[in-house]
Write an enzyme that holds these catalytic residues in place. Structure first.
Site, short mmCIF file in Angstrom:
data_model
loop_
_atom_site.label_atom_id
_atom_site.label_comp_id
_atom_site.label_asym_id
_atom_site.label_seq_id
_atom_site.Cartn_x
_atom_site.Cartn_y
_atom_site.Cartn_z
N LYS A 66 -57.55 44.67 -46.20
CA LYS A 66 -58.00 43.43 -46.55
C LYS A 66 -58.54 42.16 -45.48
O LYS A 66 -58.14 42.48 -44.54
CB LYS A 66 -56.91 42.62 -47.21
CG LYS A 66 -56.21 42.56 -48.32
CD LYS A 66 -55.22 41.54 -48.92
CE LYS A 66 -55.45 42.47 -50.63
NZ LYS A 66 -54.09 40.84 -51.14
N GLY A 72 -60.15 35.03 -53.10
CA GLY A 72 -60.81 34.72 -54.14
C GLY A 72 -61.26 36.07 -54.93
O GLY A 72 -62.47 36.21 -55.11
N GLY A 73 -60.52 37.40 -54.02
CA GLY A 73 -61.16 38.28 -54.84
C GLY A 73 -62.10 39.39 -54.49
O GLY A 73 -62.25 40.28 -54.37
N LYS A 101 -49.66 47.73 -49.81
CA LYS A 101 -49.29 48.87 -50.14
C LYS A 101 -50.25 48.38 -51.62
O LYS A 101 -50.31 46.99 -51.59
CB LYS A 101 -47.80 49.15 -50.76
CG LYS A 101 -47.78 49.73 -51.62
CD LYS A 101 -47.88 51.25 -51.81
CE LYS A 101 -47.78 52.23 -52.30
NZ LYS A 101 -48.21 53.77 -52.35
N HIS A 108 -50.35 38.96 -61.92
CA HIS A 108 -50.37 37.81 -61.89
C HIS A 108 -49.69 36.95 -61.80
O HIS A 108 -50.18 36.46 -62.92
CB HIS A 108 -52.32 37.98 -61.19
CG HIS A 108 -52.24 36.84 -60.30
ND1 HIS A 108 -53.29 37.42 -59.63
CD2 HIS A 108 -51.74 36.29 -59.72
CE1 HIS A 108 -53.95 36.72 -58.77
NE2 HIS A 108 -52.53 35.55 -58.76
N LYS A 137 -59.91 35.96 -62.34
CA LYS A 137 -59.58 35.00 -62.89
C LYS A 137 -60.23 34.72 -64.63
O LYS A 137 -60.98 34.00 -64.13
CB LYS A 137 -58.63 34.32 -63.10
CG LYS A 137 -57.24 34.83 -61.91
CD LYS A 137 -56.48 33.22 -61.38
CE LYS A 137 -56.28 33.59 -59.95
NZ LYS A 137 -56.07 32.21 -59.24
N GLU A 188 -50.35 34.63 -51.82
CA GLU A 188 -51.20 33.61 -51.00
C GLU A 188 -51.25 32.46 -51.51
O GLU A 188 -50.36 32.44 -52.63
CB GLU A 188 -52.65 34.24 -51.35
CG GLU A 188 -53.66 34.03 -52.79
CD GLU A 188 -54.77 33.81 -52.72
OE1 GLU A 188 -55.44 34.45 -51.71
OE2 GLU A 188 -55.13 34.87 -53.70
N ARG A 192 -54.98 23.94 -52.39
CA ARG A 192 -55.65 22.90 -53.19
C ARG A 192 -54.78 22.87 -54.83
O ARG A 192 -53.93 23.75 -55.14
CB ARG A 192 -57.21 23.18 -53.05
CG ARG A 192 -57.45 24.78 -53.58
CD ARG A 192 -58.89 25.30 -53.68
NE ARG A 192 -59.43 26.77 -54.68
CZ ARG A 192 -58.45 27.50 -53.78
NH1 ARG A 192 -57.96 27.95 -52.81
NH2 ARG A 192 -58.65 28.63 -54.84
#
Length: 211
Positions: A66, A72-73, A101, A108, A137, A188, A192
């Site tokens: 990552k 946000g994907g 991992k 989620h 999502k 994460e 906001r």
């Protein structure tokens, strides 16, 4: 937020340092770990291909590489073989990446928080957003059918530790991955009010924007 601080204008929301801190996924992981919040098994920032290969062997496959500033994907690469680690790590350019991992067949779960400037914080329920496409999502529901009262209590306790560790102020969301065994891991924090906040509002009946 930063400009408001310099001009002595009250910014409604998290402070600039907290936004930066939680936006850096590597620093967010370390902060949560130090606060006693479970984090996904993985590494801090990887600085070289050799370090990446060594870390991958320790973590095991499949794993995720990552980008430190992702979200946000975006900035996520799945790796299933040792031979592909270096190539995936170099795909992010500046090398500011970390590894986790890959937890499969998980839920989620995200917890909505509301905090004031005096250190008071409340959790206003969880949303489940497991139905996704390309890490985005599609459907959210609250409360989650995967969370019972005992697990909810643990989620809230971890969430309170998380936001208090950074001195959070305003509304925000702490996101977790929940395994079939009932273990949850910090993923994460969104510093906001998310677009899906009305899903939460319908449960306690609070106007989060007004608050």
């Amino acid at each position: 937020s930063e400009l408001c601080e310099r001009c002595h204008i009250k910014f409604i929301g998290a402070s600039a340092p907290v936004i930066r801190r939680m936006g850096d996924k590597d620093e967010a992981r370390r902060t949560m770990r130090e606060a006693g919040v479970p984090v996904i098994p993985g590494t801090d920032v990887i600085h070289s291909a050799a370090e990446a290969v060594q870390a991958a062997q320790t973590i095991g496959f499949p794993l995720l590489i990552k980008a430190r500033s992702g979200g946000g994907g975006r900035g996520i690469r799945r790796v299933d073989r040792l031979e592909d680690v270096a190539e995936a790590q170099s795909a992010f350019g500046d090398g500011a990446v970390y590894m986790e991992k890959l937890l499969e067949n998980v839920k989620h779960i995200e917890v909505q928080v509301l905090c004031d400037a005096k250190g008071h914080c409340v959790c206003l329920g969880e949303r489940e957003c497991s139905m996704q496409r390309k890490n985005q999502k599609l459907v959210e529901e609250s409360p989650s059918t995967a969370v019972d009262s005992a697990l909810r209590e643990k989620l809230y306790a971890a969430t309170l530790r998380a936001v208090q560790a950074v001195g959070y102020e305003g509304v925000g969301t702490v996101e977790y991955l929940l395994t079939r065994e009932g273990e949850f891991y910090f993923m994460e924090m969104n510093t906001r009010l998310q677009v899906e906040h009305p899903v939460t509002e319908m449960v306690p009946g609070f106007d989060l924007v007004k608050w």
